[in-house]
Write a protein that holds these residues in place. Structure first.
Motif, PDB file in Angstrom:
ATOM      1  N   LYS A  54       0.816  -1.225   0.000  1.00  0.00           N
ATOM      2  CA  LYS A  54       0.000   0.000   0.000  1.00  0.00           C
ATOM      3  C   LYS A  54       0.846   1.270   0.000  1.00  0.00           C
ATOM      4  O   LYS A  54       0.342   2.358  -0.277  1.00  0.00           O
ATOM      5  CB  LYS A  54      -0.910   0.026   1.238  1.00  0.00           C
ATOM      6  CG  LYS A  54      -1.915  -1.118   1.345  1.00  0.00           C
ATOM      7  CD  LYS A  54      -2.895  -0.865   2.503  1.00  0.00           C
ATOM      8  CE  LYS A  54      -3.858  -2.015   2.703  1.00  0.00           C
ATOM      9  NZ  LYS A  54      -3.326  -3.047   3.612  1.00  0.00           N
ATOM     10  N   LEU A  55       2.123   1.143   0.345  1.00  0.00           N
ATOM     11  CA  LEU A  55       2.959   2.343   0.502  1.00  0.00           C
ATOM     12  C   LEU A  55       3.247   2.997  -0.847  1.00  0.00           C
ATOM     13  O   LEU A  55       3.504   2.319  -1.842  1.00  0.00           O
ATOM     14  CB  LEU A  55       4.281   1.964   1.177  1.00  0.00           C
ATOM     15  CG  LEU A  55       5.185   3.131   1.596  1.00  0.00           C
ATOM     16  CD1 LEU A  55       4.575   3.881   2.781  1.00  0.00           C
ATOM     17  CD2 LEU A  55       6.582   2.652   1.951  1.00  0.00           C
ATOM     18  N   GLY A  56       3.228   4.335  -0.846  1.00  0.00           N
ATOM     19  CA  GLY A  56       3.537   5.025  -2.090  1.00  0.00           C
ATOM     20  C   GLY A  56       3.899   6.475  -1.856  1.00  0.00           C
ATOM     21  O   GLY A  56       3.747   7.007  -0.740  1.00  0.00           O
ATOM     22  N   PRO A  57       4.392   7.121  -2.900  1.00  0.00           N
ATOM     23  CA  PRO A  57       4.754   8.535  -2.787  1.00  0.00           C
ATOM     24  C   PRO A  57       3.556   9.361  -2.332  1.00  0.00           C
ATOM     25  O   PRO A  57       2.416   9.105  -2.751  1.00  0.00           O
ATOM     26  CB  PRO A  57       5.163   8.903  -4.222  1.00  0.00           C
ATOM     27  CG  PRO A  57       5.540   7.614  -4.858  1.00  0.00           C
ATOM     28  CD  PRO A  57       4.648   6.584  -4.248  1.00  0.00           C
ATOM     29  N   GLY A  58       3.833  10.330  -1.514  1.00  0.00           N
ATOM     30  CA  GLY A  58       2.774  11.166  -0.973  1.00  0.00           C
ATOM     31  C   GLY A  58       2.334  10.755   0.415  1.00  0.00           C
ATOM     32  O   GLY A  58       1.735  11.542   1.142  1.00  0.00           O
ATOM     33  N   ASP A  59       2.624   9.504   0.793  1.00  0.00           N
ATOM     34  CA  ASP A  59       2.270   9.058   2.136  1.00  0.00           C
ATOM     35  C   ASP A  59       3.044   9.849   3.186  1.00  0.00           C
ATOM     36  O   ASP A  59       4.172  10.299   2.947  1.00  0.00           O
ATOM     37  CB  ASP A  59       2.573   7.563   2.306  1.00  0.00           C
ATOM     38  CG  ASP A  59       1.535   6.684   1.613  1.00  0.00           C
ATOM     39  OD1 ASP A  59       0.471   7.203   1.245  1.00  0.00           O
ATOM     40  OD2 ASP A  59       1.806   5.476   1.448  1.00  0.00           O
ATOM     41  N   ALA A  60       2.419   9.987   4.341  1.00  0.00           N
ATOM     42  CA  ALA A  60       3.063  10.690   5.446  1.00  0.00           C
ATOM     43  C   ALA A  60       3.760   9.701   6.380  1.00  0.00           C
ATOM     44  O   ALA A  60       3.388   8.526   6.448  1.00  0.00           O
ATOM     45  CB  ALA A  60       2.026  11.487   6.227  1.00  0.00           C
ATOM     46  N   ILE A  61       4.773  10.196   7.051  1.00  0.00           N
ATOM     47  CA  ILE A  61       5.493   9.399   8.051  1.00  0.00           C
ATOM     48  C   ILE A  61       5.181   9.978   9.424  1.00  0.00           C
ATOM     49  O   ILE A  61       5.498  11.133   9.703  1.00  0.00           O
ATOM     50  CB  ILE A  61       7.016   9.440   7.809  1.00  0.00           C
ATOM     51  CG1 ILE A  61       7.338   8.980   6.383  1.00  0.00           C
ATOM     52  CG2 ILE A  61       7.753   8.608   8.855  1.00  0.00           C
ATOM     53  CD1 ILE A  61       8.788   9.251   5.972  1.00  0.00           C
ATOM     54  N   VAL A  62       4.522   9.180  10.241  1.00  0.00           N
ATOM     55  CA  VAL A  62       4.202   9.604  11.603  1.00  0.00           C
ATOM     56  C   VAL A  62       5.116   8.849  12.563  1.00  0.00           C
ATOM     57  O   VAL A  62       5.185   7.619  12.515  1.00  0.00           O
ATOM     58  CB  VAL A  62       2.720   9.324  11.937  1.00  0.00           C
ATOM     59  CG1 VAL A  62       2.407   9.723  13.373  1.00  0.00           C
ATOM     60  CG2 VAL A  62       1.808  10.051  10.957  1.00  0.00           C
ATOM     61  N   LEU A  63       5.812   9.602  13.389  1.00  0.00           N
ATOM     62  CA  LEU A  63       6.719   8.969  14.352  1.00  0.00           C
ATOM     63  C   LEU A  63       6.091   8.992  15.744  1.00  0.00           C
ATOM     64  O   LEU A  63       5.524  10.008  16.153  1.00  0.00           O
ATOM     65  CB  LEU A  63       8.061   9.697  14.380  1.00  0.00           C
ATOM     66  CG  LEU A  63       8.880   9.634  13.092  1.00  0.00           C
ATOM     67  CD1 LEU A  63      10.163  10.461  13.220  1.00  0.00           C
ATOM     68  CD2 LEU A  63       9.223   8.191  12.723  1.00  0.00           C
ATOM     69  N   LEU A  64       6.196   7.862  16.450  1.00  0.00           N
ATOM     70  CA  LEU A  64       5.678   7.760  17.813  1.00  0.00           C
ATOM     71  C   LEU A  64       6.845   7.822  18.800  1.00  0.00           C
ATOM     72  O   LEU A  64       7.905   7.238  18.563  1.00  0.00           O
ATOM     73  CB  LEU A  64       4.911   6.447  18.010  1.00  0.00           C
ATOM     74  CG  LEU A  64       3.812   6.114  16.989  1.00  0.00           C
ATOM     75  CD1 LEU A  64       3.030   4.893  17.467  1.00  0.00           C
ATOM     76  CD2 LEU A  64       2.883   7.295  16.772  1.00  0.00           C
ATOM     77  N   ALA A  65       6.627   8.507  19.891  1.00  0.00           N
ATOM     78  CA  ALA A  65       7.698   8.720  20.872  1.00  0.00           C
ATOM     79  C   ALA A  65       8.191   7.416  21.492  1.00  0.00           C
ATOM     80  O   ALA A  65       7.402   6.504  21.753  1.00  0.00           O
ATOM     81  CB  ALA A  65       7.202   9.643  21.980  1.00  0.00           C
ATOM     82  N   SER A  66       9.470   7.358  21.739  1.00  0.00           N
ATOM     83  CA  SER A  66      10.031   6.286  22.559  1.00  0.00           C
ATOM     84  C   SER A  66      10.106   6.774  23.998  1.00  0.00           C
ATOM     85  O   SER A  66       9.926   7.968  24.275  1.00  0.00           O
ATOM     86  CB  SER A  66      11.425   5.900  22.065  1.00  0.00           C
ATOM     87  OG  SER A  66      12.374   6.893  22.432  1.00  0.00           O
ATOM     88  N   SER A  67      10.394   5.851  24.908  1.00  0.00           N
ATOM     89  CA  SER A  67      10.538   6.225  26.319  1.00  0.00           C
ATOM     90  C   SER A  67      12.003   6.349  26.711  1.00  0.00           C
ATOM     91  O   SER A  67      12.312   6.783  27.814  1.00  0.00           O
ATOM     92  CB  SER A  67       9.871   5.165  27.198  1.00  0.00           C
ATOM     93  OG  SER A  67      10.509   3.913  27.005  1.00  0.00           O
TER      94      SER A  67
ATOM     95  N   PRO B  56      10.788   1.423  30.621  1.00  0.00           N
ATOM     96  CA  PRO B  56      10.357   0.284  29.793  1.00  0.00           C
ATOM     97  C   PRO B  56       9.964   0.709  28.383  1.00  0.00           C
ATOM     98  O   PRO B  56       9.441   1.807  28.174  1.00  0.00           O
ATOM     99  CB  PRO B  56       9.156  -0.280  30.551  1.00  0.00           C
ATOM    100  CG  PRO B  56       8.671   0.841  31.409  1.00  0.00           C
ATOM    101  CD  PRO B  56       9.863   1.702  31.723  1.00  0.00           C
ATOM    102  N   THR B  57      10.206  -0.167  27.463  1.00  0.00           N
ATOM    103  CA  THR B  57       9.856   0.061  26.066  1.00  0.00           C
ATOM    104  C   THR B  57       8.359   0.355  25.935  1.00  0.00           C
ATOM    105  O   THR B  57       7.533  -0.329  26.538  1.00  0.00           O
ATOM    106  CB  THR B  57      10.200  -1.191  25.236  1.00  0.00           C
ATOM    107  OG1 THR B  57      11.558  -1.532  25.469  1.00  0.00           O
ATOM    108  CG2 THR B  57       9.982  -0.938  23.744  1.00  0.00           C
ATOM    109  N   VAL B  58       8.044   1.355  25.145  1.00  0.00           N
ATOM    110  CA  VAL B  58       6.632   1.683  24.909  1.00  0.00           C
ATOM    111  C   VAL B  58       5.948   0.532  24.166  1.00  0.00           C
ATOM    112  O   VAL B  58       6.521  -0.037  23.228  1.00  0.00           O
ATOM    113  CB  VAL B  58       6.510   2.978  24.076  1.00  0.00           C
ATOM    114  CG1 VAL B  58       5.052   3.273  23.740  1.00  0.00           C
ATOM    115  CG2 VAL B  58       7.136   4.155  24.826  1.00  0.00           C
TER     116      VAL B  58
END
Lengths: 387, 387
Positions: A202-215, A257-259
């Motif tokens: 499903k991945l393609g150009p134009g997709d956004a990258i959302v990053l989730l916080a680590s602990s 601890p790891t999220v």
């Protein structure tokens, strides 16, 4: 073989000054592991045909991904076994120094290693198995520690909504070192309905990258972190950021601890959002953003704040950003690739689960590379050879 | 917790003469493991409700059995993670003595631990995960050994018709001892169709007990076997039965790989036979025949021949039959409980798979006990407390 805990050789970035310490220098030699891994991967792939007599088939695209996926008809079955690694050595030393057990946190780390990988393929984790292999029966005789391990394991299952099916508690004197424990977790889940499968098509150009916080450091880079403690006169009890986090020691910060990210992926599904791809940012740091097998450019415009303990490690190791982002999560523990118009909602869903999130960049046509623009970093396809 | 590798305390039989060596004396103290196991079992059971929001439910009767079973609608899902134990220590010593690698056999042992447990609930094993945690990267540098491990793993998958999904190959210096490896396997399967489920509700008086041959010690009792080698001037190179098996050393005999029983259970299904119950005869020896939670008397009239290496161990340890049958498989590695009129066919199906089999006894009404009549042995409910 899922390679996330055993990065391939020769991919670690350049080191900084003369006092710098790289991942390989910290004691893990991947040159020796690789030939075995390649042989094992080939042998494993050759067994796929065994599913046909049962009327099933593997999802071939899952080989090399973080969990193995089998089509069993009404849904996909996903499974994984993951090792914690050497984080227990920090917990053991901190227990000696502080008199308390840290194994409730360690339990969460262990489950996170399995669950956070399993969810990358779009699976809902359903059940986990414990693998607690001690160096001798006496490991289990420390009641405080043993109860902390059980309580932390249970709490992590509750957080992720998975059933704890059972497990193994062998005493392996002569194999596991006296006083130590080898922790791992098995996790089985379903991709249900099947359209939740996210193996990358499903991945393609134009997709956004959302990053989730680590602990913090999570459970990768611990060999380096443990090696660095030798440079600290006060060792694990060194305060890492007295101005902003008074009293927070290196050891305690490492043991954050790891999220657990499955509450986010499940909430996304409830919200009608199906990620186009996911990457668990573990042993290769941000190079894991290059994990997708296709040929895309990943352009990062927003870099999350660096977790204090990772900043401390970077400084102590004398690493430049190029090296640190190539091996540590640097504040981002999980990446979700989604349609651009769902990016802000994706981040909001994560925050509603108590996990900070940033719409950090986008997928573009172009050569396979990761550009972390605010830091002037570029990693190419040659920097991540997982398959 | 599945208890097969960690028998509960106080259940081992009495010892023989002054030179005898019991299971506990060989170095495993289950008193220390038990409180943890009980706490873990309770915590695990309390997580079962997490399956409900997914529309699924656990099969509660599988708790305490050899694999965890979840009802996912069209079929049951069964999963397990199993440890090999300390058999690698024998392989390592034999490699030193003979210059060849024995890890192809060890690979089969490891998979057998998981697969032979999974099938007891009526599941067809579908896929396995490898867990190979070495004491350091250099373990994988011994190419002969590493390739033997891969080849043996592949061959066992082929024999059982399971897909090898992947796995973990961590290097755990500081946790696993240098030069050693901690081997385990995860296995996931389906009970499909659902009527194949064999958690014990089908078992009843009049059923026959069919015993399947073992190949030797399998992977239980190795602590004892390793301890005994100290009594042998020629150690692992001692011939165990020069008259009948010239040249067969103690070490080689111990390393006969565990029989894989899933080809039998699958062939039984093809033949229209659904076992009423199954027991994998591992850590508790024949006491495992008492595994069913109900209250029955099990009467054995035919005792399979004792595998030479087990006879050798029994003699060397100075054990009487009462003790040996309570901890070792003594020639029978797996028990299938079936309708009496299908018993002979069950044995024939096993033999067609190359595994010797005997219609050895029957299930009767009466107090919970196992009577091995030809040997004058009786074990009661108090001799096996698994749950």
């Amino acid at each position: 073989m899922q390679p996330q805990n055993t990065p391939v050789a020769g991919t670690t970035g350049t080191t900084g000054g003369s006092g710098s310490l790289s991942y390989e220098q910290a004691g893990v030699n991947y040159d020796l592991i690789d030939p075995l891994k390649i042989a094992a991967q080939r042998a494993a792939a050759a067994t796929a045909g065994h599913l046909a007599p049962h009327g099933f088939s593997e999802v071939a695209a899952s080989r090399g991904e973080s969990a193995y996926v089998v089509d069993v008809g009404p849904f996909y079955l996903a499974s994984i076994v993951e090792c914690l690694g050497t984080k227990t050595l920090v917990a053991d030393e901190m227990a000696r120094l502080t008199g308390k057990s840290w194994y409730d946190r360690i339990a969460q780390d262990t489950l996170a290693m399995a669950i956070n990988d399993l969810i990358t393929v779009g699976a809902t984790p359903l059940l986990v198995q414990a693998y607690w292999a001690a160096g001798g029966s006496d490991w289990f005789g420390d009641t405080q520690r043993a109860q902390a391990l059980v309580a932390g394991w249970k709490a992590a299952c509750d957080r992720c909504g998975v059933a704890w099916g059972g497990g193994e508690t062998p005493a392996l004197a002569g194999i596991v070192e006296a006083g130590r424990i080898d922790l791992a977790a098995g996790c089985t889940g379903l991709v249900n309905p099947k359209e939740r499968l996210s193996l990358g098509d499903k991945l393609g150009p134009g997709d956004a990258i959302v990053l989730l916080a680590s602990s913090g450091i999570h459970a990768n880079g611990l060999s380096l972190a443990r090696k660095l403690v030798e440079r600290l006169p006060q060792g694990y009890l060194t305060e890492i950021d007295p101005a902003n986090h008074p009293g927070l020691t290196y050891g305690e910060a490492l043991l954050a601890p790891t999220v657990l990210y499955s509450p986010v992926t499940e909430a996304l599904w409830q919200a009608g959002i199906t990620p186009h791809y996911c990457a668990n940012i573990t042993g290769h740091g941000w190079r894991k953003l290059l994990r997708h097998p296709g040929r895309f450019t990943y352009r990062i415009g927003t870099v999350p704040p660096v977790t204090p303990v990772l900043k401390f490690i970077q400084t102590l190791a004398g690493q430049d950003n190029n090296e640190s982002y190539s091996t540590l999560n640097m504040g981002a523990g999980f990446a979700i690739f989604v349609a651009a118009d769902q990016a802000e909602q994706t981040a909001a869903v994560a925050r509603a689960q108590g996990i900070d999130a940033w719409v950090a960049g986008r997928v573009e046509e172009g050569p396979k590379r990761l550009l972390i623009e605010p830091l002037g970093i570029e990693y190419g396809a040659e920097d991540l050879q997982l398959r």
